[in-house]
Write an enzyme that holds these catalytic residues in place. Structure first.
Site: not given
Ligand code: NAP
Length: 307
Positions: A54, A98, A124
């Site tokens: 990422k 994460q 997200d």
């Protein structure tokens, strides 16, 4: 006729090239690049790889990407403190924590952290405000994997409206949001899970079948209507030779890969499905690369919304 294999790696590269001029334009206009802050707690080996990819993909596009690394011994308050700092940072438009967080933080920690993210920076799409907006079909930040799945279907010219879609898996990360996106595109959607009776028969009604289960090769040809589009979301690292033997014939090059490396990453869809399906996303090289591309797309979107 064997299924058309949808090349997620090439498609993700095309998406990134479309995003590049948007990043340049934003940077020229605002005097700074779009900024992404990633929070990584603990030392999960899979997370290390995902986060590295990422960061690299964001930097390649000219974005700012910063990693906030926290030890496995971190407390929930400390993680939330970092999130709050990113919430107020002028340089950061997007925040990603994460998953998974260290086990020691407990089962409620992840949602508590997602709840602390400013919804406008929640790339997200896990904040309840963004989940609600998705359900209401209002503009919002949608999780990268479901967004990537839709992108693959659309770019592959697979019709969605009026067709039967079956999603196996009902997680907040994949199953539920992808079902919602398909519904918003006028598919007739069925969501299945571990308590669904006659799962293979239900799946075999699908024109579009999405497998997000986390079980290697679970979806066999018996689950697939001939000609259906099959999206394999699963990412399963397999080190059991018995499982590999069930999935790949002795002549398969993937058997040789396994012998060399001692493990293989495989999807939720059995390779024999390629003989029945009309189109199939491979693992690796399918949904995974699109997920990262859509995260970058969300970062630009969050940056533009903020400015
Ligand atoms: P998850 O939270 O563990 O959810 C799995 C779902 O599968 C659950 O709804 C579960 O049903 C269902 N399931 C499990 N066993 C089943 C069975 N025997 N029959 C029917 N349904 C069954 O997993 P997830 O986070 O959605 O991830 C799914 C897979 O996608 C994993 O392999 C993960 O690594 C992968 N993934 C890939 C990406 C990507 O970028 N490509 C992103 C995220 C996840 P219940 O709800 O009844 O337990």
């Amino acid at each position: 006729m064997p299924a058309r294999i949808i090349d997620g790696t090439a498609m993700a590269a095309a998406v990134r090239e479309e995003l590049r001029p948007l990043v340049s334009r934003f940077t020229a206009r605002c005097g700074r690049p779009p900024g992404l802050g990633i929070v990584l707690a603990g030392e999960d080996p899979g997370s290390e790889i995902y986060v590295r990819n990422k960061l690299k993909s964001a930097a390649d596009l000219g974005m700012r990407a910063d990693l906030e690394r926290l030890p496995a011994t971190v407390t929930l308050d400390e993680v939330i403190e970092v999130v709050r700092r990113l919430n107020t940072s002028q340089a950061h438009d997007a925040i990603l924590v994460q998953s998974p967080l260290p086990d020691a933080l407990g089962p409620e920690a992840e949602q508590a952290v997602f709840d602390a993210i400013d919804p406008r920076k929640d790339v997200d799409g896990f904040h309840p405000a963004n989940v609600g907006r998705l359900v209401q079909k209002r503009p919002t930040l949608v999780p990268g994997t479901p967004l990537g799945i839709l992108e693959m279907l659309v770019r592959s010219g697979i019709a969605i409206g009026g067709r039967r879609a079956v999603v196996i898996g009902r997680s907040d990360i994949v199953g539920k949001p992808v079902a919602m996106l398909l519904l918003h595109r006028d598919a007739t959607v069925t969501v299945c899970h571990s308590k669904t009776p006659d799962l293979a028969a239900v799946a075999a009604e699908a024109d579009i079948l999405v497998a997000a289960i986390g079980r290697p090769g679970f979806v066999t040809p018996a689950f697939v209507k001939p000609g259906a589009a099959v999206v394999d979301v699963g990412i399963n690292r397999v080190s059991d030779p018995g499982v590999i033997a069930r999935l790949f014939p002795a002549s398969s090059p993937r058997r040789a890969d396994f012998a060399r490396r001692g493990s293989l990453v495989v999807g939720d869809v059995h390779p024999a499905v390629a003989e029945v399906a009309g189109a199939l996303t491979p693992v690796p090289g399918g949904v995974g690369p699109l997920t990262i591309a859509m995260l970058l797309s969300n970062t630009i979107r969050a940056a533009e919304n903020r400015e």
